[in-house]
Design a protein around this motif. Structure first.
Motif, PDB file in Angstrom:
ATOM      1  N   ARG A  33      93.840 -16.684 -14.017  1.00 36.41           N
ATOM      2  CA  ARG A  33      92.408 -16.390 -13.966  1.00 36.41           C
ATOM      3  C   ARG A  33      92.100 -15.038 -13.320  1.00 36.41           C
ATOM      4  NH1 ARG A  33      89.126 -21.839 -12.383  1.00 36.41           N
ATOM      5  NH2 ARG A  33      89.753 -23.051 -14.195  1.00 36.41           N
ATOM      6  N   ASN A  34      93.081 -14.429 -12.696  1.00 32.74           N
ATOM      7  CA  ASN A  34      92.900 -13.138 -12.036  1.00 32.74           C
ATOM      8  C   ASN A  34      93.002 -12.031 -13.093  1.00 32.74           C
ATOM      9  OD1 ASN A  34      92.724 -11.034 -10.266  1.00 32.74           O
ATOM     10  ND2 ASN A  34      94.419 -11.680  -8.969  1.00 32.74           N
ATOM     11  N   MET A  35      91.935 -11.843 -13.863  1.00 32.55           N
ATOM     12  CA  MET A  35      91.957 -10.938 -15.010  1.00 32.55           C
ATOM     13  C   MET A  35      92.069  -9.475 -14.592  1.00 32.55           C
ATOM     14  SD  MET A  35      92.044 -13.046 -17.364  1.00 32.55           S
ATOM     15  CE  MET A  35      91.996 -11.919 -18.704  1.00 32.55           C
ATOM     16  N   SER A  36      91.521  -9.101 -13.458  1.00 30.52           N
ATOM     17  CA  SER A  36      91.610  -7.705 -13.018  1.00 30.52           C
ATOM     18  C   SER A  36      93.056  -7.313 -12.728  1.00 30.52           C
ATOM     19  CB  SER A  36      90.743  -7.482 -11.776  1.00 30.52           C
ATOM     20  OG  SER A  36      91.189  -8.311 -10.719  1.00 30.52           O
ATOM     21  N   LEU A  37      93.833  -8.255 -12.237  1.00 30.62           N
ATOM     22  CA  LEU A  37      95.250  -7.989 -11.967  1.00 30.62           C
ATOM     23  C   LEU A  37      96.065  -8.022 -13.255  1.00 30.62           C
ATOM     24  CD1 LEU A  37      97.480  -7.635  -9.756  1.00 30.62           C
ATOM     25  CD2 LEU A  37      97.775 -10.095  -9.910  1.00 30.62           C
ATOM     26  N   ILE A  38      95.838  -9.030 -14.072  1.00 33.30           N
ATOM     27  CA  ILE A  38      96.623  -9.201 -15.293  1.00 33.30           C
ATOM     28  C   ILE A  38      96.395  -8.055 -16.271  1.00 33.30           C
ATOM     29  CG2 ILE A  38      96.827 -10.636 -17.365  1.00 33.30           C
ATOM     30  CD1 ILE A  38      96.511 -13.047 -15.637  1.00 33.30           C
ATOM     31  N   THR A  57     109.068  -6.194  -9.324  1.00 33.07           N
ATOM     32  CA  THR A  57     110.337  -6.876  -9.118  1.00 33.07           C
ATOM     33  C   THR A  57     110.527  -7.893 -10.247  1.00 33.07           C
ATOM     34  OG1 THR A  57     109.358  -8.611  -7.765  1.00 33.07           O
ATOM     35  CG2 THR A  57     110.121  -6.630  -6.618  1.00 33.07           C
ATOM     36  N   LEU A  58     111.720  -8.429 -10.353  1.00 29.97           N
ATOM     37  CA  LEU A  58     112.011  -9.392 -11.414  1.00 29.97           C
ATOM     38  C   LEU A  58     111.146 -10.641 -11.284  1.00 29.97           C
ATOM     39  CD1 LEU A  58     113.797 -10.051 -13.829  1.00 29.97           C
ATOM     40  CD2 LEU A  58     115.416 -11.053 -12.247  1.00 29.97           C
ATOM     41  N   LYS A  59     110.989 -11.115 -10.072  1.00 25.44           N
ATOM     42  CA  LYS A  59     110.183 -12.314  -9.839  1.00 25.44           C
ATOM     43  C   LYS A  59     108.712 -12.062 -10.173  1.00 25.44           C
ATOM     44  CE  LYS A  59     109.367 -15.807  -6.311  1.00 25.44           C
ATOM     45  NZ  LYS A  59     109.655 -16.221  -4.932  1.00 25.44           N
ATOM     46  N   GLN A  60     108.192 -10.898  -9.779  1.00 26.10           N
ATOM     47  CA  GLN A  60     106.803 -10.569 -10.086  1.00 26.10           C
ATOM     48  C   GLN A  60     106.579 -10.447 -11.591  1.00 26.10           C
ATOM     49  OE1 GLN A  60     106.383  -6.979  -7.834  1.00 26.10           O
ATOM     50  NE2 GLN A  60     105.475  -8.025  -6.083  1.00 26.10           N
ATOM     51  N   GLN A  61     107.543  -9.830 -12.298  1.00 26.71           N
ATOM     52  CA  GLN A  61     107.406  -9.671 -13.743  1.00 26.71           C
ATOM     53  C   GLN A  61     107.394 -11.029 -14.444  1.00 26.71           C
ATOM     54  OE1 GLN A  61     106.814  -6.908 -15.395  1.00 26.71           O
ATOM     55  NE2 GLN A  61     106.950  -7.758 -17.449  1.00 26.71           N
ATOM     56  N   ARG A  62     108.230 -11.944 -13.986  1.00 29.09           N
ATOM     57  CA  ARG A  62     108.245 -13.288 -14.574  1.00 29.09           C
ATOM     58  C   ARG A  62     106.904 -13.981 -14.376  1.00 29.09           C
ATOM     59  NH1 ARG A  62     113.256 -14.965 -11.843  1.00 29.09           N
ATOM     60  NH2 ARG A  62     114.961 -14.059 -13.016  1.00 29.09           N
ATOM     61  N   LEU A  63     106.366 -13.892 -13.151  1.00 29.15           N
ATOM     62  CA  LEU A  63     105.082 -14.533 -12.857  1.00 29.15           C
ATOM     63  C   LEU A  63     103.943 -13.901 -13.651  1.00 29.15           C
ATOM     64  CD1 LEU A  63     105.457 -15.014  -9.000  1.00 29.15           C
ATOM     65  CD2 LEU A  63     105.532 -16.781 -10.756  1.00 29.15           C
ATOM     66  N   ILE A  64     103.966 -12.573 -13.801  1.00 29.79           N
ATOM     67  CA  ILE A  64     102.943 -11.883 -14.590  1.00 29.79           C
ATOM     68  C   ILE A  64     103.019 -12.327 -16.048  1.00 29.79           C
ATOM     69  CG2 ILE A  64     102.410  -9.606 -15.597  1.00 29.79           C
ATOM     70  CD1 ILE A  64     101.101  -9.888 -12.960  1.00 29.79           C
ATOM     71  N   THR A  65     104.233 -12.416 -16.583  1.00 31.41           N
ATOM     72  CA  THR A  65     104.418 -12.831 -17.976  1.00 31.41           C
ATOM     73  C   THR A  65     103.891 -14.238 -18.204  1.00 31.41           C
ATOM     74  OG1 THR A  65     106.383 -11.439 -18.094  1.00 31.41           O
ATOM     75  CG2 THR A  65     106.120 -13.098 -19.805  1.00 31.41           C
ATOM     76  N   ILE A  66     104.196 -15.142 -17.294  1.00 29.63           N
ATOM     77  CA  ILE A  66     103.718 -16.527 -17.411  1.00 29.63           C
ATOM     78  C   ILE A  66     102.200 -16.567 -17.333  1.00 29.63           C
ATOM     79  CG2 ILE A  66     103.681 -18.770 -16.233  1.00 29.63           C
ATOM     80  CD1 ILE A  66     106.641 -18.183 -15.480  1.00 29.63           C
ATOM     81  N   ALA A  67     101.616 -15.802 -16.411  1.00 36.28           N
ATOM     82  CA  ALA A  67     100.159 -15.784 -16.259  1.00 36.28           C
ATOM     83  C   ALA A  67      99.479 -15.222 -17.499  1.00 36.28           C
ATOM     84  CB  ALA A  67      99.778 -14.962 -15.026  1.00 36.28           C
ATOM     85  N   ILE A  68     100.054 -14.179 -18.100  1.00 34.08           N
ATOM     86  CA  ILE A  68      99.475 -13.592 -19.312  1.00 34.08           C
ATOM     87  C   ILE A  68      99.534 -14.586 -20.465  1.00 34.08           C
ATOM     88  CG2 ILE A  68      99.846 -11.812 -21.073  1.00 34.08           C
ATOM     89  CD1 ILE A  68     100.662  -9.932 -18.780  1.00 34.08           C
ATOM     90  N   LYS A  69     100.662 -15.273 -20.592  1.00 34.07           N
ATOM     91  CA  LYS A  69     100.803 -16.247 -21.677  1.00 34.07           C
ATOM     92  C   LYS A  69      99.847 -17.422 -21.493  1.00 34.07           C
ATOM     93  CE  LYS A  69     105.494 -15.032 -22.905  1.00 34.07           C
ATOM     94  NZ  LYS A  69     106.909 -15.436 -22.984  1.00 34.07           N
ATOM     95  N   GLN A  70      99.656 -17.868 -20.263  1.00 26.16           N
ATOM     96  CA  GLN A  70      98.695 -18.951 -20.010  1.00 26.16           C
ATOM     97  C   GLN A  70      97.276 -18.505 -20.337  1.00 26.16           C
ATOM     98  OE1 GLN A  70      99.394 -19.890 -15.915  1.00 26.16           O
ATOM     99  NE2 GLN A  70     100.883 -21.497 -16.380  1.00 26.16           N
ATOM    100  N   ALA A  71      96.938 -17.269 -19.968  1.00 19.19           N
ATOM    101  CA  ALA A  71      95.597 -16.748 -20.254  1.00 19.19           C
ATOM    102  C   ALA A  71      95.384 -16.606 -21.756  1.00 19.19           C
ATOM    103  CB  ALA A  71      95.406 -15.409 -19.555  1.00 19.19           C
ATOM    104  N   ARG A  72      96.424 -16.241 -22.494  1.00 15.22           N
ATOM    105  CA  ARG A  72      96.304 -16.132 -23.951  1.00 15.22           C
ATOM    106  C   ARG A  72      96.083 -17.507 -24.581  1.00 15.22           C
ATOM    107  NH1 ARG A  72     101.281 -12.034 -25.261  1.00 15.22           N
ATOM    108  NH2 ARG A  72     100.171 -10.084 -24.897  1.00 15.22           N
ATOM    109  N   ILE A  73      96.820 -18.510 -24.108  1.00 16.79           N
ATOM    110  CA  ILE A  73      96.689 -19.857 -24.668  1.00 16.79           C
ATOM    111  C   ILE A  73      95.292 -20.418 -24.401  1.00 16.79           C
ATOM    112  CG2 ILE A  73      97.507 -22.249 -24.400  1.00 16.79           C
ATOM    113  CD1 ILE A  73     100.330 -21.030 -24.036  1.00 16.79           C
ATOM    114  N   LEU A  74      94.753 -20.143 -23.240  1.00 17.09           N
ATOM    115  CA  LEU A  74      93.411 -20.618 -22.896  1.00 17.09           C
ATOM    116  C   LEU A  74      92.311 -19.696 -23.420  1.00 17.09           C
ATOM    117  CD1 LEU A  74      94.150 -21.778 -19.265  1.00 17.09           C
ATOM    118  CD2 LEU A  74      93.766 -23.201 -21.269  1.00 17.09           C
ATOM    119  N   SER A  75      92.700 -18.734 -24.250  1.00 22.97           N
ATOM    120  CA  SER A  75      91.817 -17.752 -24.903  1.00 22.97           C
ATOM    121  C   SER A  75      91.002 -16.923 -23.908  1.00 22.97           C
ATOM    122  CB  SER A  75      90.903 -18.422 -25.931  1.00 22.97           C
ATOM    123  OG  SER A  75      89.957 -19.260 -25.307  1.00 22.97           O
TER     124      SER A  75
END
Length: 103
Positions: A33-38, A57-75
């Protein structure tokens, strides 16, 4: 005497550099839900930027990727950003319909 006449080989290490700030601060929460960051980690076309470009970092990139994909699924985010293609398609249909009306 030979030690004093040697050329300096490590000039690159002597150069000063400006340390870049990390893109994600310690207080920022990576959440879908943090659209300004994503939105900072998505290209104009809607693609997820690579880790080297983001400087994450690798961990941050994974979390960003998951957050972007969740935001896409929820339109909350589009899968593709094709605004320019839609504008071109609309302009061609307008002119085509305009031409048919005159005839």
């Amino acid at each position: 005497m030979d030690k004093f006449k040697r050329p300096l080989l490590n000039l690159k290490s002597k150069r000063s550099f400006r340390r870049r700030l990390p893109p994600i601060q310690s207080g920022d929460r990576i959440y879908y839900r943090n659209m300004s960051l994503i939105s900072r980690f998505i290209s104009e076309q809607g693609k997820i930027l690579s880790r080297r470009v983001n400087r994450l970092t690798l961990k941050q990139q994974r979390l960003i990727t998951i957050a972007i994909k969740q935001a896409r699924i929820l339109s909350l985010l589009p899968f593709l950003n094709n605004e320019k293609q839609f504008e071109r398609a609309e302009s061609t249909t307008r002119t085509a319909s305009f031409r048919t009306k005159k005839k």
